[in-house]
Design an enzyme around this catalytic site. Structure first.
Site: not given
Length: 370
Positions: A256, A344, A346
């Protein structure tokens, strides 16, 4: 909520007014107004430091129905400036719940404007672009609310990474983990740390402005550049640090804001997007494999480039693109063990499409160890 909640409004800087009911603090709240298309995960969204300084519009028709808990937050507190929704559930039910969403937001003085036509609001932001707004009490903006809106700074040129970053270094993970990395905290999410721990990696989280020499003195196996809020080009202290570490051939992985800072470090630039990517349904194409990933994203700036490369950064290759608008979603250095993604990995929106990126970073750590 019920009719006893006071009437409230959201006024955008272009003069567009949206009415609803106000829950929580009644003082004028000003911030950039953005929308997210996530259907669930409101607690993770509201606690994500990347949303710092923003009023978040939820496109899901109802939020709050499963309450909040102590395990899911991505940081220690709600980070958003305000919330706008169609319906805020008056009750919640979930076996993991420890409280209600309105009560949790109230602990951080975050107002909720509910009973808003969020479909109309979202379409307006898509057509015109995200902009500043003010949440206030009543049906007509007061002079105080108008003055607050006029004084609200633009997100462009704003360094919020230094605001949300940790002030002191701390460790995460098992002390005897086989690998050790340093993570620059520009607004790091807890689930990133959990996944590193699950991959056998101990993390030392450091402030966003820690000098490169202090990090190199720790002799880490790798360095991670986290997500975070604000304008990447305002984080002026980061590029020289990143370049110094990368040139020592320390494996580096960015997500990001970290992705954007890598682009800037090696000669690229970023631009503010009309309404950004926020939600769990962003299609991204891996240019090396042709695979399409469904990703979770939260950003309002993007590295300027195309599948052919990044403008001004010949040492960077573009590895991923967004299939909705063609923006750059992944980068890697042509000669150094450095790579990054805009999305992202995760925060899988369902399938864990992007989690293998952590395995890719782990492979780079093993390679450096020899």
């Amino acid at each position: 909520m019920n009719s006893q909640s006071p009437k409230g409004f959201l006024l955008l800087e272009d003069g567009t007014l949206f009415l609803g009911r106000l829950v929580g603090p009644v003082l004028p709240t000003v911030a950039e107004v953005v929308f997210t298309t996530n259907m669930t995960g409101y607690q993770e969204t509201f606690s994500d430091p990347s949303f710092r300084g923003q009023i978040v519009v939820m496109t899901a028709p109802q939020i709050g129905n499963y309450g909040v808990n102590a395990e899911d937050p991505e940081s220690a507190r709600p980070q958003v400036a305000g919330v706008v929704c169609r319906e805020l559930s008056p009750t919640y039910s979930n076996w993991r719940a420890t409280g209600s969403l309105p009560e949790w937001l109230a602990t951080a003085n975050v107002p909720v404007l509910t009973e808003v036509d969020t479909r109309r609001l979202t379409k307006h932001l898509r057509n015109v672009g995200v902009m500043r707004g003010v949440i206030g009490i009543g049906e007509t903006p007061t002079r105080e609310a108008l003055a607050s809106l006029d004084a609200c700074p633009s997100m462009a040129g704003l360094d919020l990474a230094s605001v949300v970053s940790t002030r002191e270094a701390y460790s995460w993970g098992k002390p005897d983990a086989p690998y050790h990395i340093v993570a620059y905290d520009f607004g790091i999410k807890r689930n990133i740390l959990r996944l590193f721990d699950a991959h056998g990696i101990r993390v030392t989280v450091v402030p966003s402005d820690m000098p490169a020499d202090q990090v190199l003195a720790m002799d880490p196996d790798g360095v991670f550049l986290s997500n975070g809020p604000g304008d990447p080009e305002a984080v002026t202290y980061a590029p020289a640090t990143i370049r110094r570490i990368a040139e020592q051939r320390v494996p580096m992985f960015g997500i990001c804001l970290g992705h954007q800072l890598l682009g800037i470090t090696f000669g690229g630039r970023t631009a503010k997007m009309p309404f950004g990517h926020r939600g769990g349904n962003q299609p991204v194409k891996d240019l090396e494999t042709g695979q399409v990933l469904i990703t979770s994203q939260n950003h309002g700036f993007a590295v300027v480039g195309s599948p052919d490369g990044v403008e001004g950064a010949p040492d960077l290759a573009v590895t991923h693109i967004n299939l909705n608008d063609g923006t750059v979603e992944g980068l890697k250095h042509r000669t150094l063990p450095v790579f990054a993604v805009q999305y992202h990995p995760e925060a899988a929106p369902g399938p864990h499409d992007a989690v293998p990126l952590f395995d890719q970073f782990l492979t780079a750590l093993r390679t450096r160890r020899g």
